[in-house]
Design a protein around this motif. Structure first.
Motif, short mmCIF file in Angstrom:
data_model
loop_
_atom_site.label_atom_id
_atom_site.label_comp_id
_atom_site.label_asym_id
_atom_site.label_seq_id
_atom_site.Cartn_x
_atom_site.Cartn_y
_atom_site.Cartn_z
N GLY A 229 -12.48 8.04 99.60
CA GLY A 229 -11.96 7.57 98.32
C GLY A 229 -13.00 6.82 97.52
N LEU A 230 -13.81 6.02 98.19
CA LEU A 230 -14.89 5.30 97.52
C LEU A 230 -15.87 6.27 96.87
CD1 LEU A 230 -16.57 2.70 96.92
CD2 LEU A 230 -17.69 3.10 99.13
N VAL A 231 -16.27 7.29 97.62
CA VAL A 231 -17.22 8.27 97.09
C VAL A 231 -16.59 8.99 95.90
CG1 VAL A 231 -18.49 10.40 97.62
CG2 VAL A 231 -18.42 8.52 99.29
N GLU A 232 -15.32 9.38 96.01
CA GLU A 232 -14.64 10.08 94.92
C GLU A 232 -14.55 9.22 93.66
OE1 GLU A 232 -10.15 11.46 93.83
OE2 GLU A 232 -10.79 11.73 95.91
N LEU A 233 -14.14 7.96 93.80
CA LEU A 233 -14.03 7.09 92.63
C LEU A 233 -15.39 6.80 92.02
CD1 LEU A 233 -11.34 4.51 93.82
CD2 LEU A 233 -11.08 6.27 92.06
N THR A 234 -16.40 6.63 92.85
CA THR A 234 -17.75 6.38 92.34
C THR A 234 -18.27 7.60 91.61
OG1 THR A 234 -18.14 4.83 94.17
CG2 THR A 234 -20.07 5.63 92.98
N ALA A 235 -18.06 8.78 92.15
CA ALA A 235 -18.49 10.01 91.50
C ALA A 235 -17.77 10.19 90.17
CB ALA A 235 -18.23 11.21 92.41
N ARG A 236 -16.47 9.95 90.15
CA ARG A 236 -15.69 10.07 88.92
C ARG A 236 -16.22 9.12 87.85
NH1 ARG A 236 -9.77 8.35 89.49
NH2 ARG A 236 -9.99 9.49 91.43
N ALA A 237 -16.50 7.87 88.24
CA ALA A 237 -16.99 6.88 87.28
C ALA A 237 -18.38 7.23 86.76
CB ALA A 237 -17.00 5.49 87.91
N SER A 238 -19.20 7.85 87.60
CA SER A 238 -20.57 8.18 87.20
C SER A 238 -20.66 9.52 86.48
CB SER A 238 -21.49 8.22 88.43
OG SER A 238 -21.21 9.36 89.21
N GLY A 239 -19.60 10.34 86.59
CA GLY A 239 -19.64 11.67 85.99
C GLY A 239 -20.44 12.67 86.80
N LYS A 240 -20.80 12.30 88.03
CA LYS A 240 -21.59 13.18 88.91
C LYS A 240 -20.73 13.58 90.09
CE LYS A 240 -25.88 10.96 87.65
NZ LYS A 240 -27.03 10.20 88.10
N SER A 241 -20.66 14.85 90.38
CA SER A 241 -19.81 15.31 91.48
C SER A 241 -20.58 15.49 92.78
CB SER A 241 -19.15 16.64 91.10
OG SER A 241 -20.15 17.61 90.86
N ASP A 242 -21.89 15.32 92.74
CA ASP A 242 -22.71 15.60 93.94
C ASP A 242 -23.36 14.35 94.53
OD1 ASP A 242 -24.40 15.17 91.81
OD2 ASP A 242 -25.77 16.81 92.31
N LEU A 243 -22.68 13.22 94.43
CA LEU A 243 -23.26 11.99 94.98
C LEU A 243 -23.24 12.06 96.51
CD1 LEU A 243 -21.60 9.25 92.75
CD2 LEU A 243 -23.96 10.05 92.67
N PRO A 244 -24.35 11.74 97.16
CA PRO A 244 -24.37 11.73 98.64
C PRO A 244 -23.51 10.58 99.16
CG PRO A 244 -26.61 11.71 97.72
CD PRO A 244 -25.66 11.49 96.58
N SER A 245 -22.56 10.89 100.04
CA SER A 245 -21.63 9.88 100.52
C SER A 245 -22.35 8.73 101.21
CB SER A 245 -20.59 10.49 101.45
OG SER A 245 -21.20 11.05 102.58
N GLY A 246 -23.36 9.03 102.01
CA GLY A 246 -24.10 7.97 102.70
C GLY A 246 -24.76 7.00 101.75
N LEU A 247 -25.29 7.51 100.65
CA LEU A 247 -25.93 6.65 99.65
C LEU A 247 -24.91 5.74 98.99
CD1 LEU A 247 -28.45 5.86 98.05
CD2 LEU A 247 -27.88 7.70 96.44
N VAL A 248 -23.76 6.30 98.62
CA VAL A 248 -22.71 5.49 97.98
C VAL A 248 -22.25 4.40 98.93
CG1 VAL A 248 -20.34 5.52 97.09
CG2 VAL A 248 -21.94 7.36 96.46
N GLU A 249 -21.94 4.76 100.17
CA GLU A 249 -21.45 3.78 101.13
C GLU A 249 -22.48 2.69 101.38
OE1 GLU A 249 -19.98 5.65 104.68
OE2 GLU A 249 -18.95 7.18 103.50
N HIS A 250 -23.72 3.07 101.53
CA HIS A 250 -24.76 2.07 101.81
C HIS A 250 -24.99 1.16 100.60
CE1 HIS A 250 -28.08 0.14 103.75
NE2 HIS A 250 -28.83 0.40 102.70
#
Length: 161
Positions: A131-152
């Protein structure tokens, strides 16, 4: 200090309270067990530069501060639930954009639950992480954010830690 000794405000250096509190109107639905609450009350201390959160409890309020700056980000008030356990009854988030950039109540609700579940309790929290990765991607407008990068970058967690 032993592992069972609760962390307190005095445990941490440079803590700064929330400067501009804003009520979080969407709260997690989760009910934490009494055993979870006992663990949450002991708090969490970031032990290295990669960890992002310090957590402590006063009475029934869980305080979540960024480890590097000491800035308060979330304050979640817990209340007992009929039948046992506790849930977040009310919460505030830092609204000062110089200290914290909120992405809205859905994000803040998820972040509070994720910090408590994944960081304090050490749970895998796979659904919350996704959910964190999805919300972050939605807010950034990018659908290919690496989950590990977002979490870290947001939590100080590596995928699967």
């Amino acid at each position: 200090m032993t592992a069972d000794t609760p962390l307190t405000r005095e445990t941490f250096r440079r803590l700064q309270p929330i400067n501009t509190p804003r009520l979080v109107t969407q709260l997690p639905d989760r009910v934490w067990t009494d055993e979870d609450w006992d663990r949450i009350r002991r708090g969490y201390r970031a032990w290295d530069m990669d960890e992002k959160w310090n957590v402590f409890v006063e009475a029934d309020v869980v305080f979540m501060h960024r480890s590097w700056t000491g800035h308060g980000v979330y304050e979640a008030s817990f209340a007992p639930v009929a039948g046992g356990g506790r849930k977040i009854a009310s919460a505030v988030v830092e609204a000062d954009g110089e200290r914290y950039r909120s992405m809205g109540d859905e994000y803040d609700s998820l972040m509070m639950e994720l910090v408590i579940s994944a960081i304090v309790l050490g749970e895998p929290a796979a659904d919350l992480r996704a959910g964190l990765v999805e919300l972050t991607a939605r807010a950034s407008g990018k659908s290919d954010l690496p989950s590990g990068l977002v979490e870290h970058s947001v939590l100080g967690l590596r995928s699967g830690s």
